[in-house]
Design an enzyme around this catalytic site. Structure first.
Site, PDB file in Angstrom:
ATOM      1  N   ARG A  37       5.038   0.169 -15.083  1.00 37.30           N
ATOM      2  CA  ARG A  37       4.175   1.220 -15.639  1.00 37.30           C
ATOM      3  C   ARG A  37       4.491   1.510 -17.107  1.00 37.30           C
ATOM      4  O   ARG A  37       3.654   2.061 -17.820  1.00 37.30           O
ATOM      5  CB  ARG A  37       4.309   2.502 -14.831  1.00 37.30           C
ATOM      6  CG  ARG A  37       3.573   2.409 -13.523  1.00 37.30           C
ATOM      7  CD  ARG A  37       3.601   3.731 -12.852  1.00 37.30           C
ATOM      8  NE  ARG A  37       2.762   3.723 -11.677  1.00 37.30           N
ATOM      9  CZ  ARG A  37       2.586   4.779 -10.903  1.00 37.30           C
ATOM     10  NH1 ARG A  37       3.190   5.908 -11.169  1.00 37.30           N
ATOM     11  NH2 ARG A  37       1.814   4.696  -9.858  1.00 37.30           N
ATOM     12  N   LYS A 198      -3.345   7.428   7.224  1.00 40.66           N
ATOM     13  CA  LYS A 198      -3.834   8.694   6.643  1.00 40.66           C
ATOM     14  C   LYS A 198      -5.347   8.689   6.429  1.00 40.66           C
ATOM     15  O   LYS A 198      -5.856   8.689   5.309  1.00 40.66           O
ATOM     16  CB  LYS A 198      -3.127   8.987   5.317  1.00 40.66           C
ATOM     17  CG  LYS A 198      -1.663   9.387   5.488  1.00 40.66           C
ATOM     18  CD  LYS A 198      -0.959   9.431   4.156  1.00 40.66           C
ATOM     19  CE  LYS A 198      -0.807   8.027   3.604  1.00 40.66           C
ATOM     20  NZ  LYS A 198      -0.422   7.864   2.240  1.00 40.66           N
ATOM     21  N   GLY A 355      -1.318   2.079  -3.249  1.00 42.51           N
ATOM     22  CA  GLY A 355       0.112   1.861  -3.420  1.00 42.51           C
ATOM     23  C   GLY A 355       0.668   0.816  -2.471  1.00 42.51           C
ATOM     24  O   GLY A 355       1.333  -0.138  -2.903  1.00 42.51           O
ATOM     25  N   GLY A 379      -4.667   7.426  -5.559  1.00 38.47           N
ATOM     26  CA  GLY A 379      -5.590   8.550  -5.322  1.00 38.47           C
ATOM     27  C   GLY A 379      -6.716   8.606  -6.343  1.00 38.47           C
ATOM     28  O   GLY A 379      -7.866   8.902  -5.995  1.00 38.47           O
TER      29      GLY A 379
HETATM   30  P1  ADP Z   1      -2.480   2.369   0.446  1.00 41.43           P
HETATM   31  O1  ADP Z   1      -1.204   2.994  -0.084  1.00 41.43           O
HETATM   32  O2  ADP Z   1      -2.653   0.946  -0.014  1.00 41.43           O
HETATM   33  O3  ADP Z   1      -3.683   3.229   0.198  1.00 41.43           O
HETATM   34  P2  ADP Z   1      -1.934   3.443   3.062  1.00 41.43           P
HETATM   35  O4  ADP Z   1      -0.829   4.270   2.523  1.00 41.43           O
HETATM   36  O5  ADP Z   1      -3.164   4.135   3.508  1.00 41.43           O
HETATM   37  O6  ADP Z   1      -2.325   2.268   2.047  1.00 41.43           O
HETATM   38  O7  ADP Z   1      -1.447   2.636   4.350  1.00 41.43           O
HETATM   39  C1  ADP Z   1      -0.358   1.777   4.356  1.00 41.43           C
HETATM   40  C2  ADP Z   1       0.459   1.978   5.602  1.00 41.43           C
HETATM   41  O8  ADP Z   1      -0.316   1.770   6.765  1.00 41.43           O
HETATM   42  C3  ADP Z   1       1.614   0.997   5.662  1.00 41.43           C
HETATM   43  O9  ADP Z   1       2.801   1.730   5.812  1.00 41.43           O
HETATM   44  C4  ADP Z   1       1.305   0.176   6.912  1.00 41.43           C
HETATM   45  O10 ADP Z   1       2.476  -0.204   7.619  1.00 41.43           O
HETATM   46  C5  ADP Z   1       0.486   1.142   7.727  1.00 41.43           C
HETATM   47  N1  ADP Z   1      -0.311   0.483   8.774  1.00 41.43           N
HETATM   48  C6  ADP Z   1      -1.235  -0.486   8.615  1.00 41.43           C
HETATM   49  N2  ADP Z   1      -1.720  -0.869   9.813  1.00 41.43           N
HETATM   50  C7  ADP Z   1      -1.102  -0.113  10.760  1.00 41.43           C
HETATM   51  C8  ADP Z   1      -1.159  -0.038  12.178  1.00 41.43           C
HETATM   52  N3  ADP Z   1      -1.986  -0.820  12.884  1.00 41.43           N
HETATM   53  N4  ADP Z   1      -0.348   0.843  12.802  1.00 41.43           N
HETATM   54  C9  ADP Z   1       0.489   1.635  12.096  1.00 41.43           C
HETATM   55  N5  ADP Z   1       0.589   1.625  10.755  1.00 41.43           N
HETATM   56  C10 ADP Z   1      -0.196   0.745  10.089  1.00 41.43           C
HETATM   57 MG    MG Z   2       0.155   4.435   0.695  1.00 38.06          MG
END
Ligand code: ADP
Ligand code: MG
Length: 400
Positions: A37, A198, A355, A379
């Site tokens: 960054r 989430k 992230g 976000g």
């Molecule tokens: P990003 O940060 O890219 O927006 P998120 O924070 O929403 O993504 O989600 C990432 C998390 O979701 C990771 O920790 C991953 O392990 C978890 N995840 C993905 N698929 C599953 C699943 N089937 N069950 C539980 N956790 C999951």
């Molecule tokens: Mg995330």
């Protein structure tokens, strides 16, 4: 977009420029653990220096909640910035006050001064006008190169930008230009792949694509909530029970009244535990046993999603499709990433962000350049591609 002033065209010779960066870097016992960054803002600093300006860099680090927290100081960034820029970087121990003012006043063209963490002052997150006025008194112009923070109406992002002639930094311009390809006359079919965890944070983007897009493909723990909403047993999978009614409502509305089609998995990889790669098998939705967790998309789903990607002209991907940190559960994410690389190579617009999604790319050694654009936003990216107005971008358009 067209209302923003381009930094490249600005004449800033002899001017003092306030540059808002979005460092917020991971620190490990007082040293910077990941410099990406900091590297990202270097082209903008260099452009400002080439234009004959002096640069006062403002940024935040972590969440000190308006108090001085020594572990969240910006000071460890000084040697890193200095090395990257190939010039000395001065530091002010506070972001405001008489001593800081003296350091700012002494800054001659070509020199760089980094101020202490803005969030040590409670007025930053309150978008305080007095705080913004004091910061504005340090410079002749303002440049925002902190896309990750643009969804926050904080003083250094919003009120400050309204007080000075303001510009987008080079990085921010990249983000806005590329993400606008999703929100302004996107090439169609327009597809969203939304996954991870989430669901609450992803509902606005799902709603927006349902209304304006053609396909919404769900994966990850988010898909588990949809699978439960569709009436299937989901065993010990991570499910957000409170959101099952919301997911059911989205399934109801999908594909009707001009809404996009919402695709939920056809099969999953089910395992006794999401922590270990052992005992996993592909199962259709009807077959998920009560003691199994859905940890990745199954092969039939990955194939179906791949077909939709092949037909799409614009794709946004946010969220890993499985529990990717267990290598055995990263298979669908790998498959979809590879399909998206192929799509980008044939000229489709492929935007990736989030992230954990970026952590997945790093884990697999997948080059950012194989997609149209990889957003640093998190976000802010989700808000942008949900069609929301970002307060800091609105403020940039409204500068003096
Ligand atoms: P990003 O940060 O890219 O927006 P998120 O924070 O929403 O993504 O989600 C990432 C998390 O979701 C990771 O920790 C991953 O392990 C978890 N995840 C993905 N698929 C599953 C699943 N089937 N069950 C539980 N956790 C999951
Ligand atoms: Mg995330």
């Amino acid at each position: 977009m067209s209302t923003f002033r381009a930094l490249r065209d600005a004449s800033l010779d002899g001017k003092r420029v306030l540059l808002r960066a979005g460092f917020d870097v991971p620190l490990d016992r007082g040293s910077v653990a990941d410099t990406s960054r900091i590297e990202a803002v270097v082209p903008t600093v260099q452009l400002l220096l080439e234009k004959g300006a002096s640069v006062v860099i403002l940024s935040h680090q972590d969440r000190p909640k308006g108090k001085v927290v020594p572990e969240m100081s910006q000071k460890p960034l000084v040697p890193v910035l200095s090395k990257l820029l190939g010039t000395e970087v001065l530091f002010a121990e506070s972001c405001t006050g008489a001593e800081t003012k003296m350091k700012v006043d002494a800054l001659t063209p070509g020199r760089v001064l980094l101020l202490e963490n803005l969030r040590f002052d409670p007025r930053e997150e309150k978008n305080d006008e007095g705080f913004a006025a004091e910061l504005a008194s340090y410079g002749d112009a303002y440049v925002n190169d902190a896309f990750t923070n643009c969804h926050r109406a904080h003083a250094s992002m919003d009120a400050l930008a309204r007080r000075l002639p303001s510009y987008m930094g080079l990085q921010l311009e990249q983000e806005v230009t590329n993400l606008s390809r999703v929100t302004e006359n996107p090439a169609r079919p327009l597809t969203l792949i939304v996954s991870g965890a989430k669901i609450e944070t992803k509902l606005p983007v799902i709603e927006y694509f349902l209304k304006t897009g053609d396909n919404v493909l769900v994966g990850g723990a988010i898909a588990n909530t949809f699978i439960a909403a569709a009436g299937f047993g989901i065993g010990i999978s991570l499910v957000e029970k409170d959101f099952i009614p919301v997911a059911a409502d989205l399934l109801q509305r999908a594909g009707r009244d001009g809404n996009a089609t919402l695709h939920i998995p056809l099969d999953v990889i089910a395992a006794p535990s999401p922590e270990s790669g052992e005992g996993a098998e592909a199962l259709p939705l009807e077959g998920i046993a009560s003691d199994r967790a859905a940890v990745d998309l199954g092969p039939a789903t990955a194939e179906r999603y791949a077909e939709i990607i092949r037909e799409s002209k614009t794709v946004v991907w946010n969220g890993p499709l499985g529990v990717f940190r267990v290598p055995a559960f990263a298979e669908a994410s790998r498959r979809i990433a590879s399909e998206l690389q192929t799509a980008a190579a044939r000229g489709a617009t492929v935007i990736v962000g989030g992230g954990d999604t970026l952590d997945f790319l790093a884990q697999e050694g997948i080059e950012y350049s194989s997609f149209t654009f990889v957003s640093t936003g998190g976000g802010a990216m989700l808000d942008f591609v949900s069609g929301k107005k970002l307060p800091a971008l609105e403020a940039l358009g409204a500068g003096a």
